[in-house]
Design a protein around this motif. Structure first.
Motif, mmCIF file in Angstrom:
data_model
loop_
_atom_site.group_PDB
_atom_site.id
_atom_site.type_symbol
_atom_site.label_atom_id
_atom_site.label_comp_id
_atom_site.label_asym_id
_atom_site.label_seq_id
_atom_site.Cartn_x
_atom_site.Cartn_y
_atom_site.Cartn_z
ATOM 1 N N SER A 93 0.855 -1.446 0.032
ATOM 2 C CA SER A 93 -0.016 -0.075 -0.083
ATOM 3 C C SER A 93 0.935 1.197 0.141
ATOM 4 O O SER A 93 0.552 2.247 0.331
ATOM 5 C CB SER A 93 -0.810 -0.038 1.374
ATOM 6 N N GLN A 94 2.148 0.956 -0.597
ATOM 7 C CA GLN A 94 3.037 2.577 -0.555
ATOM 8 C C GLN A 94 2.412 3.635 -1.277
ATOM 9 O O GLN A 94 2.905 4.692 -1.005
ATOM 10 C CB GLN A 94 4.386 1.782 -1.448
ATOM 11 N N ARG B 67 -1.823 4.924 -7.972
ATOM 12 C CA ARG B 67 -0.687 3.998 -8.733
ATOM 13 C C ARG B 67 0.693 4.468 -8.483
ATOM 14 O O ARG B 67 1.708 3.884 -9.007
ATOM 15 C CB ARG B 67 -1.238 3.935 -9.895
ATOM 16 N N ILE B 68 1.125 5.827 -8.321
ATOM 17 C CA ILE B 68 2.425 6.178 -8.216
ATOM 18 C C ILE B 68 2.825 6.507 -6.961
ATOM 19 O O ILE B 68 1.916 7.201 -5.854
ATOM 20 C CB ILE B 68 2.467 7.813 -9.061
ATOM 21 N N ILE B 69 4.028 6.010 -6.426
ATOM 22 C CA ILE B 69 4.431 6.210 -4.947
ATOM 23 C C ILE B 69 4.949 7.582 -4.911
ATOM 24 O O ILE B 69 5.876 8.070 -5.454
ATOM 25 C CB ILE B 69 5.319 5.142 -4.755
#
Length: 498
Positions: free
Chosen positions: A107-108, A113-115
């Motif tokens: 769940s970063q 969808r982009i960290i």
């Protein structure tokens, strides 16, 4: 034991196959805000109940409840993580990821969808600060100590909302000071409303950290009581069906005072770990090497068996100095070895009991590189009988055995070479009282046959059969205790207080 339960198992049963009854209508009631011990011999059903309490395995009958409500459906993993978490003896931390990545694994992106790495690190710092975990979020997990890995796992569990945490053998790989720090953290978290189920084979720890205790024996619930009401003798009797005196040294043959030194360590040094360590172990003698976490005792043992390379000094067996061939040279010289962590260093879980027990003696099992299965099973079968390994047979996967029986397989492999020197690091870590007594008897028998035994541990029970105990402090041998030492004086010496 009054109060509202945070977790309950009601008449839970579980069977594996036709013949294996893992749990037979057991019950467990954990009251919120307390620390509850679950104890029992290996194979009593503790691990199966943990799997059911964490939703990994469904019960065949009975019910699991959290805060009085039925447990989530097996497929709803997020719901399970919000109710309960388990910190296992074998860490679930991913070693190549940072602390921050481990805290929010899967769940970063926090829904994106982009960290956003800055946000990830910020959330990680906030979480660690909230629960007072003294770890840098950018540290690669493999560089963490065992103690800090456990704290990171606890923080990760709390981040999902769980306030019921199962600690499965949390002290098996910790030294005395680290255990004290862990227990202080448990007490702090308990004061903040976190409830713990504590699983350990160290009964003294049960009385130190827990308020309640439940005993399982042979897949059944035996008793639940407050620790104040159940004395140690009664607890052991409940676990085993009869009373065992754990701390009474068992008489054995005295080593020959005139015997030659089988193991000789001379001025052994490794920068930053230990300096000018020198001692001897005679044939038939059991010597202890004790000390705290930074004492260097484990590093010395691993150097003797070839896992580490000394900068200066030497190791000799029966008068012959070991060369630089590492583990192979130590094995060929007659050294048998039981490592400190059977999961990481002692077993190959994908292999059978027989294969694990005979890894050190392939040349005895066949010729020209072809191994005889019949010979292998004969050698392994002898070890299974001698050590009382509970298994369906030599071809059973070692991963299917209980912890105590896995440790017996590690012992079997060490003894398969008929070693003249036996080096044992924390040899009874994570095993039950019966298995502990069996392994101590195996060590005594090896010494009676003339083997020089070095027991490397800070566990007093591991050291009770020793003819003498050497104590290391900050990389040097600081003292020596003859048989008859007192617990307090030995512990004080290991802590550097003598």
């Amino acid at each position: 034991m009054t109060g509202e339960p945070i977790a309950e198992a009601v008449d839970v049963s579980k069977r594996f196959g036709r013949n294996v009854i893992a749990l037979d209508r057991v019950g467990l009631r954990v009251v919120a805000g307390r620390t509850h011990a679950l104890v029992g011999r290996n194979g009593a059903g503790k691990s199966t109940l943990v799997s059911i309490l964490t939703g990994l395995v469904p019960p065949d009958a009975g019910e699991v409840r959290f805060n009085g409500l039925p447990a989530p459906s097996p497929a709803d993993r997020d719901a399970w993580r919000s109710k309960v978490a388990c910190v296992y003896q074998k860490s679930t931390i991913i070693p190549d990821l940072s602390v921050a990545e481990n805290l929010f694994v899967n769940s970063q992106g926090f829904g994106s969808r982009i960290i956003n790495w800055r946000r990830l690190r910020g959330r990680a710092r906030e979480l660690l600060d909230t629960w007072s975990v003294p770890v840098d979020v950018d540290t690669v997990a493999r560089d963490l100590s065992v103690e800090h890995r456990q704290l990171v796992e606890i923080a990760r569990s709390l981040s999902h909302g769980a306030r019921f945490i199962i600690l499965d053998e949390p002290t098996a790989q910790l030294d005395g000071p680290a255990i004290k720090r862990l227990f202080n953290r448990v007490r702090d978290l308990q004061a903040q409303g976190v409830t713990f189920l504590f699983i350990s084979h160290h009964l003294d720890e049960t009385y130190e950290i827990c308020q309640d205790v439940t005993v399982f024996r042979d897949a059944r619930h035996v008793v639940t009581a407050s620790v104040e009401e159940l004395g140690k003798r009664e607890l052991i009797a409940a676990m085993t069906g009869d009373s065992i005196e754990l701390e009474t040294p068992v008489a054995r043959r005295e080593p020959d005072a005139a015997a030659a030194a089988t193991l000789r360590v001379e001025e052994l040094s490794r920068p930053g770990e230990f300096t000018e360590v020198a001692f001897e172990v005679k044939a038939g003698e059991i010597a202890g090497l004790a000390g705290g976490g930074s004492s260097g005792r484990i590093e010395v043992a691993e150097t003797i068996v070839g896992l580490r390379k000394a900068a200066t000094g030497s190791v000799a067996v029966a008068g012959r100095r070991l060369g630089r061939g590492g583990v192979r040279a130590a094995l060929d010289s007659g050294i048998g070895f039981v490592p400190r962590d059977r999961h990481e260093e002692g077993l190959i879980p994908e292999m059978s009991v027989a294969d694990n027990a005979t890894l050190t003696v392939p040349r005895r099992l066949g010729r020209l590189g072809l191994l005889s299965r019949r010979t292998r099973n004969t050698v392994a079968g002898r070890a299974i009988d001698d050590l009382g390994i509970k298994t369906e047979g030599p071809d059973q996967s070692v991963a299917e055995l209980s912890g105590g029986n896995q440790q017996k397989v590690v012992f079997a492999r060490a003894l398969a070479t008929d070693p003249s020197v036996l080096v044992l690091i924390t040899p009874t870590a994570g095993v039950d009282v019966r298995s502990k007594e069996t392994l101590r008897a195996v060590v005594r028998d090896a010494a009676d046959r003339g083997t020089a035994v070095l027991v490397v541990s800070d566990e007093l029970d591991d050291l009770r059969d020793c003819d003498r105990v050497l104590v290391m402090v900050q990389g040097r041998i600081a003292g020596e205790f003859e048989k008859g030492w007192g617990d307090k004086e030995l512990v004080a010496a290991m802590e550097g207080l003598s």
